[in-house]
Design an enzyme around this catalytic site. Structure first.
Site, PDB file in Angstrom:
ATOM      1  N   GLY A  96      -7.425  -9.879  -8.816  1.00 18.85           N
ATOM      2  CA  GLY A  96      -6.855  -9.806  -7.464  1.00 18.85           C
ATOM      3  C   GLY A  96      -7.279  -8.527  -6.762  1.00 18.85           C
ATOM      4  O   GLY A  96      -7.866  -7.628  -7.377  1.00 18.85           O
ATOM      5  N   GLY A  98      -7.071  -5.207  -5.912  1.00 17.05           N
ATOM      6  CA  GLY A  98      -6.307  -4.078  -6.417  1.00 17.05           C
ATOM      7  C   GLY A  98      -6.332  -2.893  -5.471  1.00 17.05           C
ATOM      8  O   GLY A  98      -5.537  -1.959  -5.590  1.00 17.05           O
ATOM      9  N   LYS A 119     -10.465  -1.579   2.565  1.00 17.59           N
ATOM     10  CA  LYS A 119     -10.721  -1.368   1.146  1.00 17.59           C
ATOM     11  C   LYS A 119     -10.456   0.102   0.833  1.00 17.59           C
ATOM     12  O   LYS A 119     -11.047   0.978   1.469  1.00 17.59           O
ATOM     13  CB  LYS A 119     -12.179  -1.745   0.842  1.00 17.59           C
ATOM     14  CG  LYS A 119     -12.545  -1.695  -0.625  1.00 17.59           C
ATOM     15  CD  LYS A 119     -13.931  -2.320  -0.851  1.00 17.59           C
ATOM     16  CE  LYS A 119     -14.362  -2.139  -2.297  1.00 17.59           C
ATOM     17  NZ  LYS A 119     -15.729  -2.639  -2.513  1.00 17.59           N
ATOM     18  N   ASP A 131      -5.353   3.274  -8.684  1.00 19.07           N
ATOM     19  CA  ASP A 131      -4.573   3.968  -7.647  1.00 19.07           C
ATOM     20  C   ASP A 131      -4.677   3.280  -6.278  1.00 19.07           C
ATOM     21  O   ASP A 131      -4.072   3.744  -5.313  1.00 19.07           O
ATOM     22  CB  ASP A 131      -5.018   5.433  -7.539  1.00 19.07           C
ATOM     23  CG  ASP A 131      -6.488   5.567  -7.190  1.00 19.07           C
ATOM     24  OD1 ASP A 131      -7.165   4.532  -6.997  1.00 19.07           O
ATOM     25  OD2 ASP A 131      -6.983   6.715  -7.120  1.00 19.07           O
ATOM     26  N   GLY A 132      -5.497   2.221  -6.202  1.00 16.96           N
ATOM     27  CA  GLY A 132      -5.626   1.512  -4.926  1.00 16.96           C
ATOM     28  C   GLY A 132      -6.493   2.234  -3.913  1.00 16.96           C
ATOM     29  O   GLY A 132      -6.595   1.800  -2.761  1.00 16.96           O
ATOM     30  N   ARG A 182     -14.017  -3.717   5.834  1.00 18.59           N
ATOM     31  CA  ARG A 182     -15.066  -4.667   5.461  1.00 18.59           C
ATOM     32  C   ARG A 182     -14.861  -5.978   6.191  1.00 18.59           C
ATOM     33  O   ARG A 182     -13.731  -6.434   6.363  1.00 18.59           O
ATOM     34  CB  ARG A 182     -15.018  -4.882   3.946  1.00 18.59           C
ATOM     35  CG  ARG A 182     -15.999  -5.911   3.445  1.00 18.59           C
ATOM     36  CD  ARG A 182     -16.234  -5.798   1.959  1.00 18.59           C
ATOM     37  NE  ARG A 182     -15.118  -6.299   1.174  1.00 18.59           N
ATOM     38  CZ  ARG A 182     -15.100  -6.275  -0.163  1.00 18.59           C
ATOM     39  NH1 ARG A 182     -16.117  -5.761  -0.841  1.00 18.59           N
ATOM     40  NH2 ARG A 182     -14.064  -6.742  -0.829  1.00 18.59           N
ATOM     41  N   ASP A 258     -15.747 -12.480 -10.230  1.00 13.78           N
ATOM     42  CA  ASP A 258     -14.875 -11.973  -9.164  1.00 13.78           C
ATOM     43  C   ASP A 258     -15.684 -11.285  -8.069  1.00 13.78           C
ATOM     44  O   ASP A 258     -15.137 -10.967  -7.017  1.00 13.78           O
ATOM     45  CB  ASP A 258     -13.822 -11.001  -9.730  1.00 13.78           C
ATOM     46  CG  ASP A 258     -14.440  -9.900 -10.563  1.00 13.78           C
ATOM     47  OD1 ASP A 258     -15.274 -10.209 -11.427  1.00 13.78           O
ATOM     48  OD2 ASP A 258     -14.090  -8.729 -10.352  1.00 13.78           O
ATOM     49  N   ASP A 268     -19.214  -6.878  -2.753  1.00 16.12           N
ATOM     50  CA  ASP A 268     -18.810  -5.870  -3.727  1.00 16.12           C
ATOM     51  C   ASP A 268     -19.953  -4.974  -4.175  1.00 16.12           C
ATOM     52  O   ASP A 268     -20.496  -5.104  -5.268  1.00 16.12           O
ATOM     53  CB  ASP A 268     -18.089  -6.512  -4.931  1.00 16.12           C
ATOM     54  CG  ASP A 268     -16.602  -6.671  -4.631  1.00 16.12           C
ATOM     55  OD1 ASP A 268     -16.211  -6.418  -3.474  1.00 16.12           O
ATOM     56  OD2 ASP A 268     -15.842  -7.026  -5.538  1.00 16.12           O
TER      57      ASP A 268
HETATM   58  P1  AMP Z   1     -14.728  -4.179  -9.139  1.00 17.31           P
HETATM   59  O1  AMP Z   1     -15.408  -3.942 -10.446  1.00 17.31           O
HETATM   60  O2  AMP Z   1     -14.874  -3.067  -8.145  1.00 17.31           O
HETATM   61  O3  AMP Z   1     -15.109  -5.499  -8.535  1.00 17.31           O
HETATM   62  O4  AMP Z   1     -13.154  -4.241  -9.441  1.00 17.31           O
HETATM   63  C1  AMP Z   1     -12.597  -5.056 -10.420  1.00 17.31           C
HETATM   64  C2  AMP Z   1     -11.102  -5.170 -10.205  1.00 17.31           C
HETATM   65  O5  AMP Z   1     -10.475  -3.882 -10.276  1.00 17.31           O
HETATM   66  C3  AMP Z   1     -10.697  -5.741  -8.859  1.00 17.31           C
HETATM   67  O6  AMP Z   1      -9.545  -6.504  -9.061  1.00 17.31           O
HETATM   68  C4  AMP Z   1     -10.386  -4.506  -8.042  1.00 17.31           C
HETATM   69  O7  AMP Z   1      -9.502  -4.774  -6.977  1.00 17.31           O
HETATM   70  C5  AMP Z   1      -9.755  -3.599  -9.087  1.00 17.31           C
HETATM   71  N1  AMP Z   1      -9.915  -2.176  -8.739  1.00 17.31           N
HETATM   72  C6  AMP Z   1     -11.060  -1.473  -8.676  1.00 17.31           C
HETATM   73  N2  AMP Z   1     -10.823  -0.194  -8.336  1.00 17.31           N
HETATM   74  C7  AMP Z   1      -9.486  -0.067  -8.175  1.00 17.31           C
HETATM   75  C8  AMP Z   1      -8.598   1.012  -7.830  1.00 17.31           C
HETATM   76  N3  AMP Z   1      -9.046   2.245  -7.583  1.00 17.31           N
HETATM   77  N4  AMP Z   1      -7.281   0.743  -7.781  1.00 17.31           N
HETATM   78  C9  AMP Z   1      -6.803  -0.487  -8.033  1.00 17.31           C
HETATM   79  N5  AMP Z   1      -7.565  -1.528  -8.373  1.00 17.31           N
HETATM   80  C10 AMP Z   1      -8.899  -1.343  -8.448  1.00 17.31           C
HETATM   81 MG    MG Z   2     -14.794  -6.686  -7.118  1.00 15.84          MG
END
Ligand code: AMP
Ligand code: MG
Length: 500
Positions: A96, A98, A119, A131-132, A182, A258, A268
């Protein structure tokens, strides 16, 4: 106070012509969540052209009031902020958004529905231990590379704005935080289908499939089996997209389910990078120790991801499981042929061939092999070949890119023989080749230098300059010719990192 569009006096509001559809889906598709406020937002850049295409007012968006929206301190009127639910790679049942929040959808000037998403705007129920937030480096990288992809003519998400939050985020060290706005033709991913499949939520799966057909593949609705038609079209879109990545030397770096858009857009931009010297085994991502996402593996990983999509869709393809599997296999069986056709058609264009001959793939393959053996720069070789298409006077510039220039000479003789059977004259061939073989790509060492200037000196001038050069990748820009050059050995960047 000012007068609003309907004549009332009230606080100035920036009008976002939202027309939200995803937020109308059942509750289990997403979590409602507002962005988290930040202390001292500062605009890095607003993409004015894109704002206009989205029917947003760029002047108002770049005012302090617009900034409040772009950093998440306020949500625009009629926004329905949500974090989307999806599953992911290696079958993680729940990932989801994050650190992303979908504000809503607008229909752009071309009549296409676009998501507007923040984002890095704070945690959501899907953040797990994250940390979002986003650091400024990955935000600038995504801005630069996604806008470069758009200018190169590839399907991609876009960057509407980047803002500094005035706060720091902790990664390997403390870094300035930032938020990227984005824009995507949607954020539905292969992993979104997996989310419902793993829960055996067939009703959710059907709602999602119908939603995607309505939004992205309306022709599929006319078919006898709309879900099979949907699968066919997603497969065709991905085969084409990945072929186009290969034509420009792009390595996505984290091609998980994803991170694969159902609409066929590149999405992404984490540890992505462009190849300098041609080597099909090139890998940049620090997490990719076994070369799973290497340049040359991308077509295969694309099929792997699409196979996960087909699995997820099985309950919709046919009631009878055996028949459903047969449908899925038939659809997946078309992938390689579609990819090969798109890949070879693109290579012919890169070589200036308008007609099609059986020996063309060998001719192209032999050039690529010579480039790999001689560490020739991928982008420059094809760009300079475009000029050599007009006549052998320009050969010197190409052969110099090869450690052993004789390897080019031998190949060039065969190429010229092949060109002699083509209808085009040299000048039109040169023009056609220059329109598909870019001079400027976001070279990794340049992207890293831009990020370093921003992080270490709060200097965004290099970002602006690189972005400007990349906006016209097929034009010669004599004042910026150095941006076309590959890195010196000491400038080479071997590793890229996820944006987390
Ligand atoms: P990604 O590899 O960037 O596609 O991220 C994989 C998953 O980790 C996705 O669900 C992102 O939303 C979550 N995510 C990546 N970075 C963060 C962050 N700093 N805080 C919270 N969720 C994250
Ligand atoms: Mg991603």
């Amino acid at each position: 106070m000012s007068r609003g569009p309907d004549g009332e006096t009230g606080p100035m509001t920036i009008h976002f012509p939202f027309d939200n559809t995803y937020a109308r889906l059942p509750k289990r598709f997403f979590a409602r969540i507002a962005p988290t406020s930040v202390t001292a937002p500062r605009l890095i850049r607003l993409n004015r052209d894109l704002a206009l295409r989205l029917r947003l007012d760029p002047d108002r968006l770049s005012c302090p009031e617009g900034l409040e929206l772009l950093c998440g301190n306020r949500v625009p009127n009629a926004a329905e902020p949500i974090a989307m639910a999806y599953a992911g790679h290696q079958f993680v049942p729940q990932l989801g958004d994050g650190r992303a929040i979908l504000l809503g959808e607008v229909v752009d000037r071309d009549g296409i529905r676009r998501d507007i998403q923040l984002k890095g705007s704070g945690p959501t129920p899907f953040s797990r231990r994250g940390d979002g937030r986003a650091a400024v480096g990955p935000v600038l990288r995504e801005y630069l590379v996604s806008e470069a992809m758009a200018a190169l003519g590839l399907p991609t998400t876009r960057a509407l704005a980047a803002v500094l939050t005035g706060e720091t985020v902790l990664r390997e060290m403390m870094l300035p935080g930032a938020v990227l706005t984005r824009v995507a033709s949607s954020h539905v991913r292969v992993g979104t289908f997996q989310f419902f499949a793993v829960r055996q939520d067939v009703e959710g799966l059907r709602l999602l499939a119908d939603y995607v057909i309505g939004r992205h593949y309306p022709q599929a609705a006319e078919s006898d089996n709309p879900y099979r038609a949907l699968l066919d079209q997603v497969i065709a879109a991905q085969a084409d997209l990945i072929a186009r990545w290969l034509h420009i030397g792009f390595i996505h770096g984290v091609m998980n389910t994803d991170n694969m858009s159902i609409a066929g857009e590149t999405i992404d931009y984490g540890p992505c990078a462009f190849m300098d010297a041609y080597d099909p085994a090139t890998v940049f991502s620090s997490i990719d120790q076994h070369g799973r996402y290497a340049y040359c593996n991308q077509p295969r990983i694309g099929l792997w991801n699409l196979t996960r999509l087909a699995e997820a869709l099985l309950p919709l393809l046919f009631e009878d499981e055996e028949k459903a599997v047969a449908e899925a296999n038939e659809a997946l069986g078309a992938y390689s042929g579609k990819f090969e056709a798109a890949y070879h058609a693109g290579l012919r264009r890169k070589l200036g061939l308008l007609t099609k001959r059986e020996e063309d793939p060998t001719l192209a393959g032999d050039l690529l092999r010579a480039m790999a053996e001689n560490q020739a720069d991928f982008t420059l070789t094809f760009r300079r070949l475009s000029d050599a298409a007009a006549g052998p006077e320009a050969d010197e510039a190409v052969r110099n890119l090869f450690i052993n220039p004789l390897a080019y000479d031998a190949w060039a003789a065969r190429w010229r023989e092949r060109l002699s059977h083509e209808p085009q004259d040299g000048a039109s061939r040169q023009a056609a080749m220059r329109a598909v073989n870019p001079a400027y790509i976001p070279r990794n060492h340049r992207v890293e230098a831009v990020i370093q200037a921003a992080v270490e000196r709060d200097d965004f001038a290099p970002f602006e300059e690189l972005l400007m050069v990349l906006s016209q990748p097929y034009e010669d820009q004599p004042a910026f010719a150095h941006y076309a050059e590959p890195p010196e050995p000491h400038e080479r960047v071997h590793r890229t990192f996820c944006g987390t």
